[in-house]
Design a protein around this motif. Structure first.
Motif, PDB file in Angstrom:
ATOM      1  N   VAL A   1       0.854  -1.186   0.000  1.00 48.44           N
ATOM      2  CA  VAL A   1       0.000   0.000   0.000  1.00 48.44           C
ATOM      3  C   VAL A   1       0.891   1.239   0.000  1.00 48.44           C
ATOM      4  N   GLN A   2       0.571   2.208  -0.831  1.00 46.33           N
ATOM      5  CA  GLN A   2       1.277   3.479  -0.847  1.00 46.33           C
ATOM      6  C   GLN A   2       0.613   4.429   0.144  1.00 46.33           C
ATOM      7  N   THR A   3       1.420   5.051   1.007  1.00 44.88           N
ATOM      8  CA  THR A   3       0.903   6.025   1.968  1.00 44.88           C
ATOM      9  C   THR A   3       1.708   7.311   1.862  1.00 44.88           C
ATOM     10  N   LYS A   4       1.178   8.364   2.501  1.00 40.01           N
ATOM     11  CA  LYS A   4       1.802   9.682   2.409  1.00 40.01           C
ATOM     12  C   LYS A   4       2.356  10.081   3.766  1.00 40.01           C
ATOM     13  N   GLY A   5       3.631  10.467   3.796  1.00 42.30           N
ATOM     14  CA  GLY A   5       4.271  10.880   5.029  1.00 42.30           C
ATOM     15  C   GLY A   5       3.967  12.323   5.374  1.00 42.30           C
TER      16      GLY A   5
ATOM     17  N   TYR B   1       3.743  -3.331  15.127  1.00 46.73           N
ATOM     18  CA  TYR B   1       4.220  -1.948  15.051  1.00 46.73           C
ATOM     19  C   TYR B   1       4.457  -1.608  13.591  1.00 46.73           C
ATOM     20  N   VAL B   2       3.852  -0.513  13.152  1.00 42.53           N
ATOM     21  CA  VAL B   2       4.024  -0.031  11.785  1.00 42.53           C
ATOM     22  C   VAL B   2       5.188   0.944  11.777  1.00 42.53           C
ATOM     23  N   THR B   3       6.151   0.708  10.897  1.00 43.62           N
ATOM     24  CA  THR B   3       7.385   1.492  10.892  1.00 43.62           C
ATOM     25  C   THR B   3       7.807   1.818   9.468  1.00 43.62           C
ATOM     26  N   SER B   4       8.647   2.843   9.348  1.00 46.70           N
ATOM     27  CA  SER B   4       9.162   3.207   8.027  1.00 46.70           C
ATOM     28  C   SER B   4      10.318   2.326   7.601  1.00 46.70           C
ATOM     29  N   ALA B   5      10.927   1.619   8.569  1.00 46.96           N
ATOM     30  CA  ALA B   5      12.045   0.715   8.259  1.00 46.96           C
ATOM     31  C   ALA B   5      12.190  -0.285   9.403  1.00 46.96           C
ATOM     32  N   PRO B   6      12.234  -1.601   9.112  1.00 47.95           N
ATOM     33  CA  PRO B   6      12.435  -2.595  10.173  1.00 47.95           C
ATOM     34  C   PRO B   6      13.754  -2.351  10.886  1.00 47.95           C
TER      35      PRO B   6
ATOM     36  N   ASP C   1       5.930  14.752   5.409  1.00 48.22           N
ATOM     37  CA  ASP C   1       6.617  15.671   4.494  1.00 48.22           C
ATOM     38  C   ASP C   1       6.056  15.632   3.073  1.00 48.22           C
ATOM     39  N   GLY C   2       4.980  14.843   2.881  1.00 43.95           N
ATOM     40  CA  GLY C   2       4.353  14.755   1.570  1.00 43.95           C
ATOM     41  C   GLY C   2       4.895  13.659   0.677  1.00 43.95           C
ATOM     42  N   SER C   3       5.940  12.951   1.123  1.00 44.93           N
ATOM     43  CA  SER C   3       6.509  11.876   0.305  1.00 44.93           C
ATOM     44  C   SER C   3       5.584  10.663   0.311  1.00 44.93           C
ATOM     45  N   VAL C   4       5.529   9.971  -0.823  1.00 43.79           N
ATOM     46  CA  VAL C   4       4.712   8.764  -0.962  1.00 43.79           C
ATOM     47  C   VAL C   4       5.621   7.547  -0.890  1.00 43.79           C
ATOM     48  N   HIS C   5       5.269   6.597  -0.025  1.00 48.04           N
ATOM     49  CA  HIS C   5       6.135   5.441   0.200  1.00 48.04           C
ATOM     50  C   HIS C   5       5.307   4.262   0.691  1.00 48.04           C
ATOM     51  N   ARG C   6       5.998   3.161   0.965  1.00 44.02           N
ATOM     52  CA  ARG C   6       5.353   1.980   1.555  1.00 44.02           C
ATOM     53  C   ARG C   6       5.925   1.758   2.954  1.00 44.02           C
ATOM     54  N   LEU C   7       5.065   1.417   3.896  1.00 48.59           N
ATOM     55  CA  LEU C   7       5.472   1.173   5.276  1.00 48.59           C
ATOM     56  C   LEU C   7       5.682  -0.316   5.513  1.00 48.59           C
ATOM     57  N   TYR C   8       6.207  -0.643   6.691  1.00 51.97           N
ATOM     58  CA  TYR C   8       6.506  -2.024   7.060  1.00 51.97           C
ATOM     59  C   TYR C   8       5.762  -2.387   8.346  1.00 51.97           C
ATOM     60  N   LEU C   9       5.524  -3.668   8.507  1.00 53.24           N
ATOM     61  CA  LEU C   9       4.899  -4.181   9.719  1.00 53.24           C
ATOM     62  C   LEU C   9       5.887  -5.102  10.425  1.00 53.24           C
TER      63      LEU C   9
ATOM     64  N   LYS D   1      -6.836  10.896  -2.061  1.00 50.70           N
ATOM     65  CA  LYS D   1      -7.106   9.459  -2.022  1.00 50.70           C
ATOM     66  C   LYS D   1      -5.954   8.653  -1.432  1.00 50.70           C
ATOM     67  N   ILE D   2      -4.827   9.325  -1.193  1.00 46.38           N
ATOM     68  CA  ILE D   2      -3.669   8.625  -0.621  1.00 46.38           C
ATOM     69  C   ILE D   2      -3.753   8.710   0.901  1.00 46.38           C
ATOM     70  N   PRO D   3      -3.867   7.592   1.613  1.00 46.69           N
ATOM     71  CA  PRO D   3      -3.953   7.657   3.078  1.00 46.69           C
ATOM     72  C   PRO D   3      -2.647   8.149   3.683  1.00 46.69           C
ATOM     73  N   THR D   4      -2.763   8.900   4.752  1.00 53.14           N
ATOM     74  CA  THR D   4      -1.561   9.346   5.450  1.00 53.14           C
ATOM     75  C   THR D   4      -1.004   8.206   6.295  1.00 53.14           C
ATOM     76  N   ASP D   5       0.256   8.346   6.706  1.00 49.80           N
ATOM     77  CA  ASP D   5       0.874   7.319   7.558  1.00 49.80           C
ATOM     78  C   ASP D   5       0.069   7.111   8.834  1.00 49.80           C
ATOM     79  N   GLU D   6      -0.409   8.207   9.408  1.00 43.44           N
ATOM     80  CA  GLU D   6      -1.159   8.102  10.669  1.00 43.44           C
ATOM     81  C   GLU D   6      -2.479   7.382  10.460  1.00 43.44           C
ATOM     82  N   GLU D   7      -3.199   7.740   9.415  1.00 42.06           N
ATOM     83  CA  GLU D   7      -4.476   7.076   9.125  1.00 42.06           C
ATOM     84  C   GLU D   7      -4.263   5.585   8.869  1.00 42.06           C
TER      85      GLU D   7
END
Length: 654
Positions: free
Chosen positions: A271-275, A300-305, A277-285, A420-426
């Motif tokens: 899933v692509q999410t928005k940080g 825990y959802v994180t930007s990097a394991p 700072d406005g950057s679009v990326h994929r998060l990790y679980l 339409k891009i969910p934020t990291d928090e959402e």
């Protein structure tokens, strides 16, 4: 029988003489033990102990005729063994039963017929050909089948045409060994190529074995005679063999209880999410999963394991479900960190035997088990991550799919609309709710049939025999990170963050423990202080930070590291800009080279001076008052006044 001494055997088998003697002494190779005139033991080994290829090499080197048995690998015919009815295949049993019925019907027909037995038999055969045209029957066949039945030879009742060839081959053993050496190679040569390579080898080493049987004979032998595990190990390697063929220990879950085994791993969301700072990326679980019930315990959802993400997920799981007895993880660095789970097999030789602080898992009383390296069967949590992909990731409009083939066509249009891009928090909030209150309440689908029909949480509650808990204060202490041992110096002790040292200091620490080995525990979320311990794991004191960086950037380890990285990044960028400016201004030449070039250019342009008037000016200083220059002791003194007077007299005369 031809016997070889140890030296001859070693040369032919490409092994050392010492190794051959050891095999002979231990009885691992058939041999004859003898004693020479000096009462020394020596061994004689039969030539047949060597492989067919090695035997062939011996015969060629000694110009001895090659035995027929070595040239053609046919198995000797033996007396047909007696077999019971249930030892035959289903088709063979049906054929035996059919011939028994035919023979019984033949006997009854001859008994009832008024014809002679010979005529009755001929008549019976004609009737059978009409009734069962698919059966090959004649008077000779009928009598042979009856004789076999009378002798209790059930194998004689089936059609054995061509069966004598089974287990035999026209391929010489030496040729087959050579072929196998090419075929069982991780280069995975095609069968046709191996056949050609074998033919090339035989032309050089054993031309008497040519011509080879047809390629089809080798092809059939490959399909029928090579065990699949051997083929996979030889052509695909040990890992493929272990993953696909090697026996494994089947995990049993009936006797397991909740919290006995937690399994941890990381998963990349599709899933692509928005940080922020406005950057679009994929998060990790980073997730912990209870093996008995199948529920997600700590997530825990994180930007990097990372090892810190692992501890946060573990803390969240412990706060809600208790402390597990065992944790099963792979060999990632986020688990095999010296102060989290310990280094395990990653421990360096230089670190073995040295003091290391007890890692977090050990302080919590958790036993860590690591999966075998590159072991496909160890990833049992991957099945749950498949559920995460199917039941969670696919719910979001920015679902990317696991690869290009799975990628939805709508994605490129969705990503153009920021709303339409969910934020990291959402996304993080949704993930935690879905895993805890939706997926953990799904029906149990594990290996214990008696729990079928229950929800996963219901199974967890029923199988929770003991819940090990810790107070929040104790848990905070046990989950603290640790440094390696270090000596207390003039600046106290330190943490290293983003390549920079953060010092911790007070007078008491320096006064009482200067030069002694200590280690520190700290909370990554608040690095304004560290707790100092001796190497017997006794708490000494809490020491405050003595560095402006923590005060300037905040007390969080991540915040300090991020700020320091920004400083370094800006410094690096400035250096790059400076270097680029210098290159732009000067090219590949230095400033000195440019100045000298300009001077040379001006030198060529300059003209000789031709003044209209030449005047002489006297110095204001008295010559007698001019101080002698340093080092002028051995130089002849010049009377400047006399020189000037002589010059004036010449001018008047002119």
């Amino acid at each position: 029988m031809i016997y070889l001494n140890v030296k001859e055997y070693a040369e032919l088998s490409n092994m050392s003489e010492r190794h051959i003697r050891r095999l002979a002494a231990n009885g691992d190779v058939n041999c004859i033990t003898k004693t020479n005139s000096n009462n020394q033991i020596y061994y004689l080994i039969p030539l047949t102990e060597l492989s067919p290829t090695e035997q062939l090499k011996y015969y060629k080197s000694h110009s001895i005729a090659i035995p027929e048995a070595l040239l053609v690998g046919k198995k000797a015919k033996s007396q047909r063994p007696h077999k019971e009815f249930d030892e035959f295949t289903a088709a063979q049993r049906e054929e035996i039963a059919r011939w028994i019925r035919i023979i019984k019907a033949w006997d009854e027909y001859c008994a009832k017929s008024k014809l002679s037995k010979v005529n009755a038999t001929e008549k019976f055969i004609e009737l059978q050909k009409v009734a069962n045209p698919e059966i090959n029957i004649s008077k000779g066949i009928l009598y042979r089948k009856k004789a076999a039945l009378k002798a209790d030879d059930l194998a004689g009742l089936i059609d054995n045409r061509g069966s004598w060839k089974k287990g035999t081959s026209t391929i010489p053993d030496v040729a087959w060994d050579c072929f196998m050496s090419f075929y069982l190679d991780e280069a995975q040569h095609p069968i046709k190529a191996c056949y050609e390579y074998t033919e090339m080898w035989l032309k050089q080493e054993a031309p008497e074995l040519l011509p080879l049987p047809a390629y089809s004979a080798f092809y059939r032998k490959v399909q029928n005679d090579i065990p699949k595990p051997l083929e996979i190990m030889g052509r695909e390697g040990m890992k493929a063999f272990r993953d696909r063929c090697a026996p494994y220990i089947k995990r049993t879950y009936e006797g397991m209880v909740s919290n006995e085994w937690w399994i941890a791993d990381n998963h990349t969301f599709d899933v692509q999410t928005k940080g922020a700072d406005g950057s679009v990326h994929r998060l990790y679980l980073t997730a912990f999963f209870d093996a008995r019930s199948g529920i997600f315990t700590g997530c825990y959802v994180t930007s990097a394991p990372s090892s810190q993400a692992t501890l946060i997920a573990l803390r969240k799981g412990i706060m809600k479900y208790g402390i597990p007895e065992n944790i099963y993880v792979d060999n990632g660095r986020e688990f095999l960190t010296f102060d989290v789970g310990g280094l395990g097999h990653r421990t360096k030789k230089s670190q073995k035997g040295k003091f290391t602080p007890p890692p977090v898992f050990e302080r919590l009383g958790i036993k860590m088990t690591n999966a075998l390296v590159r072991n496909a069967k160890a990833k049992i949590i991957e099945r749950r991550f498949r559920d995460v992909k199917d039941r969670l990731s696919r719910l979001f409009p920015t679902y990317t799919g696991g690869n290009v083939v799975e990628r939805p066509e709508r994605l490129k249009f969705v990503l153009k609309d920021d709303d339409k891009i969910p934020t990291d928090e959402e996304f993080t909030n949704a993930v935690e709710d879905i895993l805890t209150y939706y997926m953990n309440e799904k029906p149990y689908s594990g290996a214990v049939n008696s729990d079928s029909g229950k929800t996963r949480m219901q199974v967890y509650r029923e199988q929770l025999k003991e819940k090990r808990i810790a107070s929040e204060l104790d848990l905070n202490l046990m989950l603290m990170r640790s440094t390696r041992s270090q000596k207390v110096g003039r600046r106290g002790v330190h943490l290293t963050i983003a390549g920079e040292k953060i010092d911790y200091y007070n007078d008491e620490l320096i006064l009482n423990y200067f030069g002694k080995d200590m280690y520190c525990r700290y909370d990554p979320e608040d690095i304004s202080t560290v707790r100092v311990y001796d190497l017997q794991d006794n708490y000494i004191m809490t020491v405050p930070v003595d560095n402006d960086a923590v005060l300037a950037y905040g007390s969080s380890k991540d915040a300090v590291a991020k700020a320091l990285r920004k400083v370094k990044s800006f410094e690096k960028l400035t250096k790059q800009e400076l270097k680029a400016t210098q290159i732009t201004a000067l090219g590949k030449k230095t400033a000195l080279e440019l100045v000298l070039a300009t001077a040379e250019e001006n030198k060529l342009k300059s003209d000789e001076l031709s003044p209209k008037i030449i005047s002489v000016h006297r110095a204001d200083e008295d010559p007698a008052e001019i101080k002698q220059a340093v080092g002028q002791n051995n130089i002849v003194k010049i009377d400047k006044a006399k020189m000037i007077r002589n010059l004036e007299e010449r001018q008047r005369e002119e």
